[in-house]
Design an enzyme around this catalytic site. Sequence first.
Site, PDB file in Angstrom:
ATOM      1  N   SER A  38       0.823  -1.207   0.000  1.00 41.71           N
ATOM      2  CA  SER A  38       0.000   0.000   0.000  1.00 41.71           C
ATOM      3  C   SER A  38       0.856   1.255   0.000  1.00 41.71           C
ATOM      4  O   SER A  38       0.443   2.298  -0.515  1.00 41.71           O
ATOM      5  CB  SER A  38      -0.954   0.005   1.198  1.00 41.71           C
ATOM      6  N   HIS A  41       1.698   1.717  -3.596  1.00 40.15           N
ATOM      7  CA  HIS A  41       0.514   2.277  -4.261  1.00 40.15           C
ATOM      8  C   HIS A  41       0.374   3.767  -3.953  1.00 40.15           C
ATOM      9  O   HIS A  41       0.087   4.576  -4.837  1.00 40.15           O
ATOM     10  CB  HIS A  41      -0.749   1.547  -3.803  1.00 40.15           C
TER      11      HIS A  41
END
Length: 390
Positions: A38, A41
Site C-alpha cells: 500500500s 501504491h
Amino acid sequence: MKAVVCQNNALTVRDIPDPKPAKGQVVLKVLRCGICGSDLHLKKHCDHMSALAKRVGYPHIPASKDAVVFGHEFCGEVVEHGPGTSKKIKVGTRVCAVPMLRLPDRIDLTGLSSTAPGAYAEYLLVQEKLMEPVPNGLSADLAALTEPMAVGLHAVNRSEIKRGDVAIVIGCGPVGLAVICMLKAKGVKKVIASDFSPGRRALAQQCGADMVINPADHSPFADWRDYGFIGELPQLLELGVGTREKLGMLPVPWWHAWRLAEKAGLGPKRPVVFECVGVPGVLNQLMEGAPFMTRIVVVGVCMEVDKIEPALAVNKEIELRFVLGYTPLEYRDALHLIAEGQVKAQPLITGKVGLAGVAGAFEALGNPEKHAKILIDPFNSSSGETILPV
C-alpha cells in the site's frame, strides 16, 4: 529526528520534528518497519487513493502534494509515555501497535496521513491502548510482520474456510504469502498457491503451501474432478435430481433426510479462492475458471476500474467477499501466532535497508524474483543505500 518523507511522488530523507505525545499516546523508538504494497501504491497513486477514501467518508488520506511519512508495519521500543497513559507497559519494552491514532476529532491512520507520521522514521507516536508487548523474545524483524500477517489472518477468518476445504491462493506476493501462512496456522490441509514467478512460488512453498502452480502451464482449477468439485452445469443438475431420487427411496420423508444432510455439511464441495493479485481482469478470469459455488475472497487491492460478468457468477453461484484490514484482536492473535512458531513468516523477509536506502528499496520491490518484504532499520547507518540480504 530523521525520516523518509514522500512528497510529489518522491522519497527523500529529511529532518522533521520529534514526536510529542498527546493524551493517551506513547513515543516509540522504531526498531524495524516493513515496506508495504500500500506504500508503493500511495507513492504512485496518492491522489487516486485520496479521492477513493473521500468516497467512503474518510477525507484524510493525503494528496501527492502533501508531505507524508509512510510506515504502518512496525516494531518499536517504548521511550516516553504521554499524559493520561497508564504506563503499564514500561519504558524499554519492545512492542507492536495497531497503526491508528486517536485525535480530538477522528481516528487517524498511522503512515497514511499527514498528521500521523509513520515508522519510516527514527521515532513515532502510537496509541497506548493499541500497543501489544512483543512476547517470547520474538525478534524485531519478525515482530514487524505482525501487521501484514494480521491482514492475512483477517482474510482467512472472513473466508470461513474449514480445515478440510481446499484453499487456492492466486498471487504469492506479501499478501498472498501472509494468507498462506495463516491458512496453515489454522490447520487447512490443502493449500494450493499459484504465481507466474518462480521466486514467489519458492517462497510460497517455504510458507507452507502444499502445492505450487505456474498458471502459464497449469490452471489452478484443472484438477477439480480430483477434489470432487462441480465443474459443469449437467453435473450440478444430476446431483440435484439424483439426490432427490435416492432420498425418495428411504423409509423417511425425503425432505427431512435432505435437511439433515445439509446440517451435517454433506452438500456439494467447493474450493475457497483468495485473490491476492489486484490486477484488472483477474476476478472475471477466476469466475470463468472456478468450479461451481466457489467462494472467492478478494484480498488484492485493484486500483483501477475492473469489469466482471455478473451473469456468469450467477449461473455458477460464485460467491465474492471483499476484505480490508483486521481487528485489534486479529492483530494481537497474529503477533502471538508468530511468537509461538505457528506461522512461518521468516521467508517473507528478503532484505533490509537504512533510511537512505528506502527509495532504492521501492524500486527493488518491483522485481518479484528478488524481493517480497524489505525491512527498514532506521538506526542502521551501515546499510546505507544498500539492500542487505537476510
